[in-house]
Motif scaffolding. Sequence first.
Motif, PDB file in Angstrom:
ATOM      1  N   UNK A   1       0.829  -1.161  -0.035  1.00 55.09           N
ATOM      2  CA  UNK A   1       0.092   0.147  -0.142  1.00 55.09           C
ATOM      3  C   UNK A   1       0.889   1.273   0.061  1.00 55.09           C
ATOM      4  N   UNK A   2       0.300   2.475  -0.311  1.00 52.70           N
ATOM      5  CA  UNK A   2       0.934   3.659  -0.590  1.00 52.70           C
ATOM      6  C   UNK A   2       0.177   4.597   0.570  1.00 52.70           C
ATOM      7  N   UNK A   3       1.038   5.509   1.088  1.00 53.46           N
ATOM      8  CA  UNK A   3       0.666   6.287   2.175  1.00 53.46           C
ATOM      9  C   UNK A   3       1.349   7.625   1.788  1.00 53.46           C
ATOM     10  N   UNK A   4       0.595   8.466   1.667  1.00 51.90           N
ATOM     11  CA  UNK A   4       1.128  10.010   1.259  1.00 51.90           C
ATOM     12  C   UNK A   4       1.419  11.020   2.627  1.00 51.90           C
ATOM     13  N   UNK A   5       2.315  10.929   2.819  1.00 53.45           N
ATOM     14  CA  UNK A   5       2.839  11.693   4.418  1.00 53.45           C
ATOM     15  C   UNK A   5       2.695  12.977   4.289  1.00 53.45           C
ATOM     16  N   UNK A   6       2.330  13.548   3.301  1.00 52.48           N
ATOM     17  CA  UNK A   6       2.020  14.860   2.906  1.00 52.48           C
ATOM     18  C   UNK A   6       0.653  15.225   3.530  1.00 52.48           C
ATOM     19  N   UNK A   7      -0.107  14.215   3.251  1.00 54.04           N
ATOM     20  CA  UNK A   7      -1.597  14.548   3.774  1.00 54.04           C
ATOM     21  C   UNK A   7      -2.027  13.673   4.884  1.00 54.04           C
ATOM     22  N   UNK A   8      -1.265  12.456   5.080  1.00 55.67           N
ATOM     23  CA  UNK A   8      -1.603  11.821   6.302  1.00 55.67           C
ATOM     24  C   UNK A   8      -1.452  12.408   7.567  1.00 55.67           C
ATOM     25  N   UNK A   9      -2.329  12.189   8.578  1.00 59.91           N
ATOM     26  CA  UNK A   9      -2.239  13.067   9.825  1.00 59.91           C
ATOM     27  C   UNK A   9      -1.202  12.383  10.796  1.00 59.91           C
ATOM     28  N   UNK A  10      -0.747  13.378  11.467  1.00 58.08           N
ATOM     29  CA  UNK A  10       0.709  13.282  12.282  1.00 58.08           C
ATOM     30  C   UNK A  10       0.498  11.897  12.994  1.00 58.08           C
ATOM     31  N   UNK A  11      -0.684  11.851  13.573  1.00 59.38           N
ATOM     32  CA  UNK A  11      -0.709  10.445  14.570  1.00 59.38           C
ATOM     33  C   UNK A  11      -0.601   9.116  13.537  1.00 59.38           C
ATOM     34  N   UNK A  12      -0.953   9.145  12.530  1.00 62.37           N
ATOM     35  CA  UNK A  12      -1.047   8.232  11.624  1.00 62.37           C
ATOM     36  C   UNK A  12       0.430   8.158  10.952  1.00 62.37           C
ATOM     37  N   UNK A  13       1.185   9.099  10.722  1.00 59.58           N
ATOM     38  CA  UNK A  13       2.531   9.286  10.420  1.00 59.58           C
ATOM     39  C   UNK A  13       3.269   8.440  11.446  1.00 59.58           C
ATOM     40  N   UNK A  14       3.046   8.660  12.770  1.00 56.86           N
ATOM     41  CA  UNK A  14       3.717   8.369  13.754  1.00 56.86           C
ATOM     42  C   UNK A  14       3.663   6.625  14.062  1.00 56.86           C
ATOM     43  N   UNK A  15       2.518   6.299  13.812  1.00 64.43           N
ATOM     44  CA  UNK A  15       2.214   4.825  13.707  1.00 64.43           C
ATOM     45  C   UNK A  15       2.920   4.206  12.713  1.00 64.43           C
ATOM     46  N   UNK A  16       2.950   4.592  11.400  1.00 64.23           N
ATOM     47  CA  UNK A  16       3.668   3.948  10.384  1.00 64.23           C
ATOM     48  C   UNK A  16       5.206   3.904  10.804  1.00 64.23           C
ATOM     49  N   UNK A  17       5.665   5.015  11.183  1.00 62.74           N
ATOM     50  CA  UNK A  17       7.337   5.340  11.540  1.00 62.74           C
ATOM     51  C   UNK A  17       7.856   4.542  12.632  1.00 62.74           C
ATOM     52  N   UNK A  18       6.753   4.304  13.634  1.00 70.82           N
ATOM     53  CA  UNK A  18       7.342   3.613  14.862  1.00 70.82           C
ATOM     54  C   UNK A  18       6.958   2.048  14.738  1.00 70.82           C
ATOM     55  N   UNK A  19       6.258   1.786  13.843  1.00 72.56           N
ATOM     56  CA  UNK A  19       5.930   0.227  13.668  1.00 72.56           C
ATOM     57  C   UNK A  19       6.685  -0.425  12.425  1.00 72.56           C
ATOM     58  N   UNK A  20       7.591   0.416  11.763  1.00 77.91           N
ATOM     59  CA  UNK A  20       8.439   0.024  10.822  1.00 77.91           C
ATOM     60  C   UNK A  20       9.944   0.199  10.790  1.00 77.91           C
ATOM     61  N   UNK A  21      10.360   1.315  11.584  1.00 78.42           N
ATOM     62  CA  UNK A  21      11.849   1.544  11.876  1.00 78.42           C
ATOM     63  C   UNK A  21      11.922   1.175  13.107  1.00 78.42           C
ATOM     64  N   UNK A  22      12.499  -0.204  13.010  1.00 73.33           N
ATOM     65  CA  UNK A  22      12.627  -0.810  14.491  1.00 73.33           C
ATOM     66  C   UNK A  22      13.909  -1.909  14.253  1.00 73.33           C
ATOM     67  N   UNK A  23      14.601  -2.244  15.429  1.00 77.23           N
ATOM     68  CA  UNK A  23      14.446  -1.690  16.805  1.00 77.23           C
ATOM     69  C   UNK A  23      15.230  -0.184  16.682  1.00 77.23           C
ATOM     70  N   UNK A  24      14.662   0.655  17.663  1.00 79.97           N
ATOM     71  CA  UNK A  24      15.180   1.828  17.704  1.00 79.97           C
ATOM     72  C   UNK A  24      15.890   2.048  19.104  1.00 79.97           C
ATOM     73  N   UNK A  25      17.293   2.563  18.975  1.00 79.58           N
ATOM     74  CA  UNK A  25      18.040   2.750  20.637  1.00 79.58           C
ATOM     75  C   UNK A  25      17.173   3.592  21.272  1.00 79.58           C
ATOM     76  N   UNK A  26      17.453   3.788  22.388  1.00 82.83           N
ATOM     77  CA  UNK A  26      16.816   4.419  23.538  1.00 82.83           C
ATOM     78  C   UNK A  26      17.921   5.427  24.094  1.00 82.83           C
ATOM     79  N   UNK A  27      17.437   6.889  24.122  1.00 84.00           N
ATOM     80  CA  UNK A  27      18.382   7.677  24.729  1.00 84.00           C
ATOM     81  C   UNK A  27      17.697   7.787  26.020  1.00 84.00           C
ATOM     82  N   UNK A  28      18.192   7.402  27.271  1.00 82.64           N
ATOM     83  CA  UNK A  28      17.545   7.859  28.492  1.00 82.64           C
ATOM     84  C   UNK A  28      18.424   9.104  28.753  1.00 82.64           C
ATOM     85  N   UNK A  29      17.618  10.166  28.681  1.00 79.39           N
ATOM     86  CA  UNK A  29      18.282  11.489  28.690  1.00 79.39           C
ATOM     87  C   UNK A  29      18.045  12.117  30.014  1.00 79.39           C
TER      88      UNK A  29
END
Length: 214
Positions: A1-29
Amino acid sequence: MEFDFETLAADDRYKLLTSTIVPRPIAWVSTLSKNGVRNAAPFSFFNAMGKAPALVAIGIMANSDGRMKDTARNILDTGEFVVNLVPRLAAEAMNLTSVDAPADVDELTLAKLDTRPSLKVRPARIAISPVAFECRLHTPIQFPSQLLVIGEVVQAHVDDSVMLDASRLYVDTPAIYLIGRMHGRGIYATTDSTFEMPRPAPFVDPLETEKARE
């Protein structure tokens, strides 16, 4: 499927980013407010970005009500922070410090975390973390709902127990046993499953090789 990030809602962009760019290191700041209140919070939009200078980048989104997070405010106010990496044995404490607490709450005390003094910046490092990077703010990039922090690492702390050969800077990386963020709100991964591949040999242009034979 295709997702247009220029029109997609911010929460939906977040959902796609965080479910595909994994694993992500953690900065405990860990930071200090301009009034001296300690703060600690984890962020998984994080990674190292270079060596000359040594840079790290952290994406800090605003709170749900649009307020800037305490970590972001403290970094902008003081220009200093410490990135502590998260071993598996510190996962529960790290999770506790993610609470959306008032600015005058010390999350380090809340999570019953011991600290060690830093050498070049005012915020302390978290004692249970085997690796910590003292940072000074290099470049802040502000957006309406998030802050991108680019920090310069000015001091590194690596626990003696995970050093294989200090003179050659060889670290026993598996022994650090770090965790990273996966998909969903509470899914994490460990770093105890790896595989190895040799790097390709230097590229040789077959045309140039043929010419050399003529």
